[in-house]
Write a protein that holds these residues in place. Sequence first.
Motif, PDB file in Angstrom:
ATOM      1  N   LYS A  36      -2.281 -21.793  19.090  1.00 14.18           N
ATOM      2  CA  LYS A  36      -3.470 -22.464  18.561  1.00 14.18           C
ATOM      3  C   LYS A  36      -4.568 -22.473  19.620  1.00 14.18           C
ATOM      4  CE  LYS A  36      -1.898 -27.100  19.885  1.00 14.18           C
ATOM      5  NZ  LYS A  36      -1.542 -28.453  19.429  1.00 14.18           N
ATOM      6  N   THR A  37      -5.772 -22.250  19.204  1.00 15.45           N
ATOM      7  CA  THR A  37      -6.999 -22.165  20.011  1.00 15.45           C
ATOM      8  C   THR A  37      -7.047 -20.946  20.926  1.00 15.45           C
ATOM      9  OG1 THR A  37      -6.438 -23.428  22.044  1.00 15.45           O
ATOM     10  CG2 THR A  37      -7.048 -24.706  20.060  1.00 15.45           C
ATOM     11  N   GLU A  56       1.075 -21.655  14.899  1.00 11.71           N
ATOM     12  CA  GLU A  56      -0.311 -22.048  14.697  1.00 11.71           C
ATOM     13  C   GLU A  56      -0.382 -23.404  13.994  1.00 11.71           C
ATOM     14  OE1 GLU A  56      -3.270 -20.519  15.468  1.00 11.71           O
ATOM     15  OE2 GLU A  56      -2.323 -18.854  16.536  1.00 11.71           O
ATOM     16  N   TYR A  58      -3.720 -24.730  12.939  1.00  9.93           N
ATOM     17  CA  TYR A  58      -4.940 -24.831  12.154  1.00  9.93           C
ATOM     18  C   TYR A  58      -5.049 -23.620  11.241  1.00  9.93           C
ATOM     19  CZ  TYR A  58      -5.558 -27.844  16.174  1.00  9.93           C
ATOM     20  OH  TYR A  58      -5.355 -28.764  17.161  1.00  9.93           O
ATOM     21  N   GLN A  60      -7.289 -22.158   9.029  1.00 13.71           N
ATOM     22  CA  GLN A  60      -8.353 -21.171   9.004  1.00 13.71           C
ATOM     23  C   GLN A  60      -8.344 -20.311  10.249  1.00 13.71           C
ATOM     24  OE1 GLN A  60     -10.185 -20.501   6.307  1.00 13.71           O
ATOM     25  NE2 GLN A  60     -10.863 -18.718   7.473  1.00 13.71           N
ATOM     26  N   GLU A  61      -8.145 -20.933  11.396  1.00 13.80           N
ATOM     27  CA  GLU A  61      -8.045 -20.175  12.648  1.00 13.80           C
ATOM     28  C   GLU A  61      -6.886 -19.181  12.580  1.00 13.80           C
ATOM     29  OE1 GLU A  61      -7.543 -22.596  16.197  1.00 13.80           O
ATOM     30  OE2 GLU A  61      -6.291 -21.033  17.050  1.00 13.80           O
ATOM     31  N   GLU A  64      -7.588 -16.088  10.306  1.00 15.37           N
ATOM     32  CA  GLU A  64      -8.494 -15.134  10.945  1.00 15.37           C
ATOM     33  C   GLU A  64      -7.745 -14.283  11.974  1.00 15.37           C
ATOM     34  OE1 GLU A  64     -11.585 -17.586  12.488  1.00 15.37           O
ATOM     35  OE2 GLU A  64     -12.407 -18.075  10.512  1.00 15.37           O
ATOM     36  N   LYS A  65      -6.884 -14.899  12.738  1.00 16.28           N
ATOM     37  CA  LYS A  65      -6.120 -14.140  13.739  1.00 16.28           C
ATOM     38  C   LYS A  65      -5.091 -13.225  13.080  1.00 16.28           C
ATOM     39  CE  LYS A  65      -5.382 -17.881  16.346  1.00 16.28           C
ATOM     40  NZ  LYS A  65      -5.021 -18.768  17.485  1.00 16.28           N
ATOM     41  N   TYR A 225     -10.559 -26.935  22.863  1.00 16.58           N
ATOM     42  CA  TYR A 225     -10.694 -26.984  21.415  1.00 16.58           C
ATOM     43  C   TYR A 225     -12.119 -26.636  21.007  1.00 16.58           C
ATOM     44  CZ  TYR A 225      -6.113 -29.122  21.226  1.00 16.58           C
ATOM     45  OH  TYR A 225      -4.767 -29.353  21.342  1.00 16.58           O
ATOM     46  N   GLN A 228     -14.341 -26.321  14.954  1.00 18.26           N
ATOM     47  CA  GLN A 228     -13.723 -25.592  13.858  1.00 18.26           C
ATOM     48  C   GLN A 228     -13.506 -26.547  12.702  1.00 18.26           C
ATOM     49  OE1 GLN A 228     -10.179 -24.094  15.694  1.00 18.26           O
ATOM     50  NE2 GLN A 228      -9.141 -26.046  15.633  1.00 18.26           N
ATOM     51  N   ASP A 230     -10.762 -27.015  10.977  1.00 27.27           N
ATOM     52  CA  ASP A 230      -9.483 -27.707  11.072  1.00 27.27           C
ATOM     53  C   ASP A 230      -9.501 -28.577  12.319  1.00 27.27           C
ATOM     54  OD1 ASP A 230      -8.012 -26.552   8.838  1.00 27.27           O
ATOM     55  OD2 ASP A 230      -8.202 -24.687   9.952  1.00 27.27           O
TER      56      ASP A 230
END
Length: 241
Positions: A36-37, A56, A58, A60-61, A64-65, A225, A228, A230
Amino acid sequence: MSTIANNIAKVAARIREAAQAVGRDPDTIGLMAVSKTQPAAAIREAHEAGLLDFGENYLQEALEKQAELADLPLVWHFIGPIQSNKTKPIAEHFDWVHSIDRLKIAQRLSNQRPAELPPLNVCLQVNVSHEPSKSGCAPEDAAELARAIAALPRLRLRGLMAIPEPTDDPVEQHAAFARVRQLQEQIGAQLDCLSMGMSQDLEAAIAEGATWVRIGTALFGARTYPAQSDTPPANDQRNNR
């Protein structure tokens, strides 16, 4: 050797030494990188150093990844709190979910898991330290909830996940993880996974039976952070480090 690769080697050595100290096979303990991040480039670098499993928090993040890294054979674990309106993309895009804490979420994940995918591997999150700010079902409710989840057709209940209250006291670390292991043994139901242990306490977790350790800081360094959608929960700095 890159910094991430060097860190992975150090963590792998810690896992191996912790397992051998209690007579366990190190190969029975999975290393999940909490990404995450972290940018997709860091995940790609970790994969090049031998890691396959990434956690992960979040949604949405993570999506995308996943799109950016679609060329890699990665195994994606969702390890954050789950809102009802986000179960469908989680069911569609993840291989594991470690953070189920109520039946409604489990039912939605089962109903929304695509038929062409294998059943979703899931763990029941238990709030073993009874912290009011932390997700997870109460230990006394875990057995009944586990039985209900195990009956859902598109989920495969694998075990329990826990994030005990942080402490630097090894005795308290062992005691908290032991409670999770004992709860798993009481539930039975062919549970084969214990998702517990982070950068600061993986040795105690392994001694008490962890089969997944969730490591972020020790692999990628201290995280920041970005803004974002989330938003991290207030207690996020204690989760899945």
